[in-house]
Design a protein around this motif. Structure first.
Motif, PDB file in Angstrom:
ATOM      1  N   SER A 183       1.874   6.713  -6.896  1.00 61.97           N
ATOM      2  CA  SER A 183       0.833   7.689  -7.202  1.00 61.97           C
ATOM      3  C   SER A 183       1.330   9.118  -6.968  1.00 61.97           C
ATOM      4  O   SER A 183       1.160  10.007  -7.810  1.00 61.97           O
ATOM      5  N   VAL A 228      -4.080  -3.673  -1.485  1.00 61.76           N
ATOM      6  CA  VAL A 228      -4.353  -3.083  -2.803  1.00 61.76           C
ATOM      7  C   VAL A 228      -5.725  -2.413  -2.755  1.00 61.76           C
ATOM      8  O   VAL A 228      -5.911  -1.284  -3.223  1.00 61.76           O
ATOM      9  N   VAL A 239      -5.288   1.643  -9.328  1.00 65.56           N
ATOM     10  CA  VAL A 239      -4.823   0.283  -9.632  1.00 65.56           C
ATOM     11  C   VAL A 239      -5.915  -0.442 -10.392  1.00 65.56           C
ATOM     12  O   VAL A 239      -7.067  -0.465  -9.953  1.00 65.56           O
ATOM     13  N   TYR A 246      -4.624  -7.069 -10.778  1.00 62.60           N
ATOM     14  CA  TYR A 246      -3.737  -7.765  -9.849  1.00 62.60           C
ATOM     15  C   TYR A 246      -3.387  -9.130 -10.439  1.00 62.60           C
ATOM     16  O   TYR A 246      -4.275  -9.853 -10.902  1.00 62.60           O
ATOM     17  N   ILE A 275      -0.727  -4.455 -11.363  1.00 61.52           N
ATOM     18  CA  ILE A 275       0.199  -5.265 -10.564  1.00 61.52           C
ATOM     19  C   ILE A 275       0.417  -6.548 -11.346  1.00 61.52           C
ATOM     20  O   ILE A 275      -0.510  -7.339 -11.531  1.00 61.52           O
ATOM     21  N   VAL A 282      -1.978   1.729 -12.644  1.00 64.18           N
ATOM     22  CA  VAL A 282      -1.026   0.679 -12.262  1.00 64.18           C
ATOM     23  C   VAL A 282      -1.655  -0.674 -12.509  1.00 64.18           C
ATOM     24  O   VAL A 282      -2.827  -0.898 -12.180  1.00 64.18           O
ATOM     25  N   ALA A 316      -5.502   0.795  -0.948  1.00 63.13           N
ATOM     26  CA  ALA A 316      -4.853   1.824  -1.780  1.00 63.13           C
ATOM     27  C   ALA A 316      -5.856   2.429  -2.761  1.00 63.13           C
ATOM     28  O   ALA A 316      -5.834   3.632  -3.033  1.00 63.13           O
ATOM     29  N   CYS A 335      -5.566   5.481  -5.171  1.00 65.02           N
ATOM     30  CA  CYS A 335      -4.587   5.020  -6.166  1.00 65.02           C
ATOM     31  C   CYS A 335      -5.322   4.323  -7.311  1.00 65.02           C
ATOM     32  O   CYS A 335      -6.284   3.595  -7.088  1.00 65.02           O
ATOM     33  N   ARG A 390       0.845  -1.209   0.000  1.00 70.50           N
ATOM     34  CA  ARG A 390       0.000   0.000   0.000  1.00 70.50           C
ATOM     35  C   ARG A 390       0.878   1.255   0.000  1.00 70.50           C
ATOM     36  O   ARG A 390       0.603   2.218  -0.731  1.00 70.50           O
ATOM     37  N   LEU A 442       2.342   1.708  -3.494  1.00 77.52           N
ATOM     38  CA  LEU A 442       1.340   2.206  -4.450  1.00 77.52           C
ATOM     39  C   LEU A 442       1.100   3.702  -4.239  1.00 77.52           C
ATOM     40  O   LEU A 442       0.955   4.464  -5.211  1.00 77.52           O
ATOM     41  N   ASN A 443       1.097   4.131  -2.998  1.00 80.47           N
ATOM     42  CA  ASN A 443       0.937   5.566  -2.720  1.00 80.47           C
ATOM     43  C   ASN A 443       2.159   6.355  -3.177  1.00 80.47           C
ATOM     44  O   ASN A 443       2.035   7.468  -3.696  1.00 80.47           O
ATOM     45  N   ASN A 493      -0.259   9.761 -10.191  1.00 75.68           N
ATOM     46  CA  ASN A 493      -1.310   8.734 -10.145  1.00 75.68           C
ATOM     47  C   ASN A 493      -1.541   8.017 -11.478  1.00 75.68           C
ATOM     48  O   ASN A 493      -2.647   8.021 -12.033  1.00 75.68           O
TER      49      ASN A 493
END
Ligand code: GBH
Length: 486
Positions: free
Chosen positions: A369, A407, A418, A421, A379, A377, A410, A416, A362, A365-366, A374
């Protein structure tokens, strides 16, 4: 009450969220010398002996060259939206060059892609997951500037053949790892040890090669094929060892020297991170060089590389603690250039080199961003190893549960962007220098049995349910909380 970092978030992922699992050609395919395939640097490296645990090889691995239909069935059973796999360059182009394609290799990937689509699983294709054709290595490998155009020709060849059906492309998997391991420490193919010089010159070539392939897709294929293409970078989360401002700065520097090295040229301000330029110049001069060991891009090159990714592909496994340290050394090394010491927290649960620190994902990811505006993303890898063959892999279930929940945090709590995954990995496979001693699979593979049977572990059932629920719906009854480590 205010939620703490350790609280589990019961919620679902956005509707557009996609789930997948990943593999890589050398790790699963086997069939190293059949049907016209050329040798790759990993064939050479494993066959040389002395480089890999127990001198194991990927000669057979999971035998996915012959058993790909079984793999597709496993994917369908998991219910994932996509399958991330890589192309064996030397299977398609035994010499590495497009003038001598291998029809059996083309047929293999056509069959795999068609079987995936028939099963409702989207292919996500990595062009380079480390198995360079040996003939190209004989010509200097990634040290050779000609590789920029040679890789671009290979990429165009792949877009032409498969781009009608493949809509997600990744140029390189983890340049940081294959460059520092392959050209710095020598622990991966091609086994060179030049941690202060070649790592930087090779990265320079790889970044240019990536950019050319992106531009080719963007200009020649996107208008008709309408897919996306980007790069996959890897990074640990680097947590400051203390709240001393020097440690906070050191942790930032550590990320810049790993993720920023490749991300700043593409997603950031362009070119290498300022802190890398400063540190490496300073160290180089101290070591008697006349100029920095870190090469410079021309302005034209910098512009050509900047913006060349439709998404931020991220592989993430673990976290470490970073302390500031002055590391004067006469030996040039990308590790010493950072001026840090890496530590771990001894209370963290671990398996091999992976420390289980779910909030680290997390945080990372921040960081992405905040640092790069930002970006969206994807994963492209996340997972957990063990060195036993158990099917009751509760530790892996726990890892996936807590990492995917971070995730979700986030996305839902931090904003974020995302989009997907990917669990590493579909099944136990050839884990590079650790060969078959370290297992990451959702499915167990029996490497003693010539049939290489695949058997689901508890983690496969966990991922299947996670995908079916698209997250963690509110539980109906109060269930005991599994809290995260702090
Ligand atoms: C990724 O690399 C790869 O993309 C994938 O192919 C691989 O199977 C997966 O992760 C799992 O490893 O114990 O100190 O020697 C991760 C790269 C390279 C990171 C080896 C850890 C060993 C550290 N890994 N490295 S150490």
């Amino acid at each position: 009450a205010v939620a703490t970092r350790a609280d589990f978030l019961y919620d679902t992922f956005p509707d557009y969220f996609q789930w997948g699992v990943a593999t890589a050609s050398y790790q699963i395919e086997g069939a190293w010398n059949v049907d016209g395939k050329g040798d790759s640097i990993w064939d050479t490296y494993t066959h040389a002996g002395g480089n890999v645990v127990k001198n194991e090889t990927g000669d057979i691995a999971c035998d996915s060259y012959n058993k790909y239909e079984d793999d597709v069935q496993l994917l369908q059973d998991l219910g994932v939206n996509f399958y991330r796999f890589s192309l064996s360059w030397a299977r398609l182009l035994p010499t590495g060059r497009v003038d001598q394609p291998n029809q059996a290799g083309i047929d293999y990937y056509n069959s795999l892609i068609d079987a995936l689509l028939a099963a409702g699983v989207e292919p996500m294709v990595t062009l380079y997951h480390w198995d360079l054709p040996q003939e190209l290595d004989d010509q200097g490998g990634w040290e050779n500037e000609d590789m920029v155009q040679i890789f671009n020709e290979y990429a165009v060849f792949a877009f032409e053949l498969f781009g009608d059906r493949v809509k997600s492309w990744i140029t390189f998997n983890e340049p940081y790892v294959f460059i520092t391991m392959g050209y710095g420490q020598g622990a991966h193919a091609p086994g060179l040890q030049s941690p202060g010089e070649k790592v930087y010159t090779v990265a320079h070539v790889v970044l240019k090669a990536h950019a050319e392939a992106w531009h080719s897709y963007n200009e020649l294929f996107r208008p008709t094929q309408d897919g996306v293409i980007g790069i996959t970078l890897d990074s640990e989360w680097k947590e400051p060892y203390s709240d001393d401002p020097e440690d906070i700065e050191a942790a930032e520097r550590a990320i810049q020297f790993c993720l920023g090295w490749f991300a700043n040229p593409i997603f950031g301000s362009g070119g290498y991170p300022t802190v890398m330029k400063e540190k490496i110049l300073e160290k180089s001069l101290e070591q008697g060089y006349e100029e920095s060991r870190l090469p410079e891009f021309t302005e034209e090159e910098e512009n050509r590389i900047h913006g060349t990714s439709d998404f931020f592909g991220l592989n993430h496994y673990t976290t470490s603690l970073v302390q500031n340290a002055d590391r004067p050394s006469l030996v040039p090394s990308y590790l010493n250039d950072r001026d840090i010491i890496t530590r771990v927290n001894s209370t963290w649960d671990r398996s091999e080199w992976i420390f289980v620190v779910p909030w680290g994902l997390r945080s990372l990811l921040n960081w992405i961003s905040d640092s790069y505006g930002n970006p969206n993303v994807i994963i492209t890898e996340n997972g957990m190893s063990d060195s036993n063959a158990t099917l009751e892999d509760a530790h892996r279930v726990n890892y996936f549960r807590l990492y995917t929940n971070n995730v979700l945090k986030a996305i839902k709590l931090d904003g974020c962007d995302v989009r997907s995954y990917t669990a590493w990995t579909l099944m136990d496979n050839f884990e590079w220098a650790f060969a078959y001693d370290v297992r990451f699979g959702l499915h167990h593979v029996d490497f003693e049995d010539p049939e290489r049977p695949r058997t689901p572990k508890a983690s496969a059932e966990f991922i299947r349910q996670l995908v079916a629920d698209n997250g963690f719906p509110e539980p109906e009854a109060v269930i005991p909380e599994v809290l995260e480590p702090e």
